[in-house]
Design a protein around this motif. Sequence first.
Motif, short mmCIF file in Angstrom:
data_model
loop_
_atom_site.label_atom_id
_atom_site.label_comp_id
_atom_site.label_asym_id
_atom_site.label_seq_id
_atom_site.Cartn_x
_atom_site.Cartn_y
_atom_site.Cartn_z
N SER A 37 0.83 4.07 -2.98
CA SER A 37 0.51 5.50 -2.45
C SER A 37 1.48 6.58 -2.97
CB SER A 37 0.18 5.59 -0.99
OG SER A 37 1.59 5.35 -0.40
N GLU A 61 -4.98 4.38 -2.39
CA GLU A 61 -4.68 2.86 -2.18
C GLU A 61 -6.09 2.11 -2.52
OE1 GLU A 61 -3.61 2.60 1.89
OE2 GLU A 61 -1.76 3.79 1.74
N ARG A 78 0.89 -1.26 -0.04
CA ARG A 78 0.08 0.12 -0.10
C ARG A 78 0.83 1.29 0.00
NH1 ARG A 78 -3.14 -1.42 5.21
NH2 ARG A 78 -3.38 0.73 5.53
N ASN A 124 -6.28 10.01 -0.52
CA ASN A 124 -5.50 10.94 0.32
C ASN A 124 -5.22 12.29 -0.79
OD1 ASN A 124 -2.21 11.83 0.40
ND2 ASN A 124 -3.22 11.59 2.41
N SER A 182 -3.49 11.04 -4.18
CA SER A 182 -2.94 9.63 -3.89
C SER A 182 -3.86 8.44 -3.75
CB SER A 182 -1.81 9.51 -2.97
OG SER A 182 -0.67 10.34 -3.39
N TRP A 239 -6.15 9.26 5.22
CA TRP A 239 -6.68 8.44 4.27
C TRP A 239 -8.00 7.99 4.55
CZ3 TRP A 239 -3.95 6.82 -0.05
CH2 TRP A 239 -2.53 7.29 -0.22
N PHE A 282 -9.22 3.99 -1.14
CA PHE A 282 -8.84 5.04 -0.13
C PHE A 282 -8.13 6.14 -0.67
CE2 PHE A 282 -9.52 1.36 2.28
CZ PHE A 282 -9.87 1.73 3.83
#
Length: 700
Positions: free
Chosen positions: A308, A403, A304, A346, A401, A355, A344
């Motif tokens: 990211s 995930e 992850r 960010n 970013s 996140w 997820f």
Amino acid sequence: MTKFFMMVVFLGTIMLWIMMPTRTYKNKWQPYMRLKFGASTYFGATGTTLFMYMFPMILVACLGCVYLHFKKRKSPHHIDREIKGGVWSALRKPMLVKGPLGIVSVTEIMFLAMFVALLLWSFITYLRNKFATITPQSAAADGQYLWQAKLESAALRIGFIGNICLAFLFLPVARGSSLLPAVGLTSESSIKYHIWLGHMVIAIFTAHGLCYIIYWVSVHEISQMLMWDTKDISNLAGEISLVAGLVMWATTYPAVRRRFFEVFFYTHYLYIVFMLFFVFHVGISYTFISFPGFYIFMVDRFLRFLQSRDNIRLLSARILPSDTIELTFSKNPRLVYSPTSILFVNIPSISRLQWHPFTITSSSNLEAEKLSVVIKSEGKWSTKLYQRLSSSHQIDRLAVSIEGPYGPASTDFFRHEALVMVSGGSGITPFISVIRDMIATSQNQKCKIPKITLICAFKNSSEISMLHLVLPLSGLQTELSSDINIKIEAFITREKEPKSEATTEQIKTLWFKPSLSDQPISAILGPNSWLWLGGILSSSFLIFMIIIGIISRYYIYPIDHNTYKIYSWTSESIIYILVICVSIMATSSAAMFWNKKKYGNNVETKQVQNVELPSTTSSPISCGYNSMREIESSPQESLVQRTSLHYGERPNLTKLLLGVEGSSVGVLVCGPKKMRQKVAKICSTGLAKNLHFESISFSW
């Protein structure tokens, strides 16, 4: 066959846990295992736990990867229709609807009861066998009263019980692990298991620590609390680990988590301190009994982290009424995900560390090069994002970013004759992806599509704009297929009549400029991600054993000679942890770079760089859903005729659910807690034998 072998190995590990407290294990099994694995000059005393507890779980995870890889290749045309009733159907029905455990099925109650039985069996057996050896004479010989000797023994055995819970604690939060999807679970649906285990772990370890403190006070050895023995149990390290766990525990309660989410989020990084000092407390040899789950989590966490690091290409943002945003990203066409998956996100300009998970509303089968998520402005983070995008100041680019995506390995909605989806507010988002996937299936495959009923409740009429997202802006080859039998029942609970068109809020679309560093969303391990994950787990573990074998044989063994009382436990633990981290980072990075080179984003990146955007950053404004103009003017078959709007009332869920015809009706619900509980209660009654309940909750 693969799944059967997984089950055999896993049950063998459980058998070790069951036998561990018994005299048979201590007097027969343990000496034999130490002779076979613990006398090696390459692994020493750690060889016993490494091969008997660590290796089997890594093997199960690798077998799960192989199973999921071939399951993914299985023909999607093969559909097993759900039949009415049956044992398996009964086991999946909700058993408890209200209470501290939430909504749990018969199967979940059974496994929880078996797990609690294992804890009680272990604790009672440990105490019975140990107390049989404690007599007034033996206690007096050690300068203790009888109750003090028994308290010390009980405190140690309580710690043993906590290790059982710790062994499973990190498995539900390893989002990309193969263990959950191999048994039909997802990371978001398994969060409640992590919560249950977390409460057990901290409660048991707190009792473990308090019992020892009471014992030290009674024997006037309170200074033991500050003892750090480098060749035996380190009390101070255990206390540091427990304090870190208590801080995390205190912030998990709903009142704290909901009001101070940032506090909850940041304090959970103390799991690093918790696990590190736990290793220092008991030594690396004993740690391997409960370490496999954390090892799998470490692999998942580093993958992850690698994913990211990429800047993701954000194509557009649709600003809907009721403080809602739809973000659309560029996606690698090779990336395939299942409906109800989550992403997820960010955004460093809002928070570099936070996140947040959001449901994917797009379908990889319908929109090969785009991925969309919907964000409802409800917390501080989402409110800041909405204010930034809806402000009059135009934004050319937003760094993002991600995930994921994370979701079920496959979905089996097609096994039902009918599908009922009940949502409240933004809970409609996972069902949008289901409907879009049904549309794609109707276009590309010749199989019967279940009849779809979408029941959605909104507070205000402005929230009806969420229905704009049911059909994508692009991706449909022709008009909406006649095979899609869909009915929408929309309820606006706080308004008794529609708003006039003059007061209807508007929808705005922002287009973002591309950047040379932006990349489409891609699977971190490529299209064959499950095989690569199995390769990372197996190769990292093999490299770890080779390096540790060399270090132990030529550095630790000449000093210790397998006595385990000469070489420092702390130093050995640090060496093992460093080697584990290096092995995981090296194999994960190599796999990621190889897949990036082979299935790289060069073509997609060039396409992104060559995109020319309109001179304006906002699209033409469309009216709200009250007038239905945007959907009516689209080339797809209009959903307006299939939509019924109800003002000033709540949905009569009992009437709506029991009125759905079909021998098998899948019921999915996502929304407020009371709504989920009510739907679960209806599905669990004897009046609804054809209803199969499934809750989709993201409220952890």
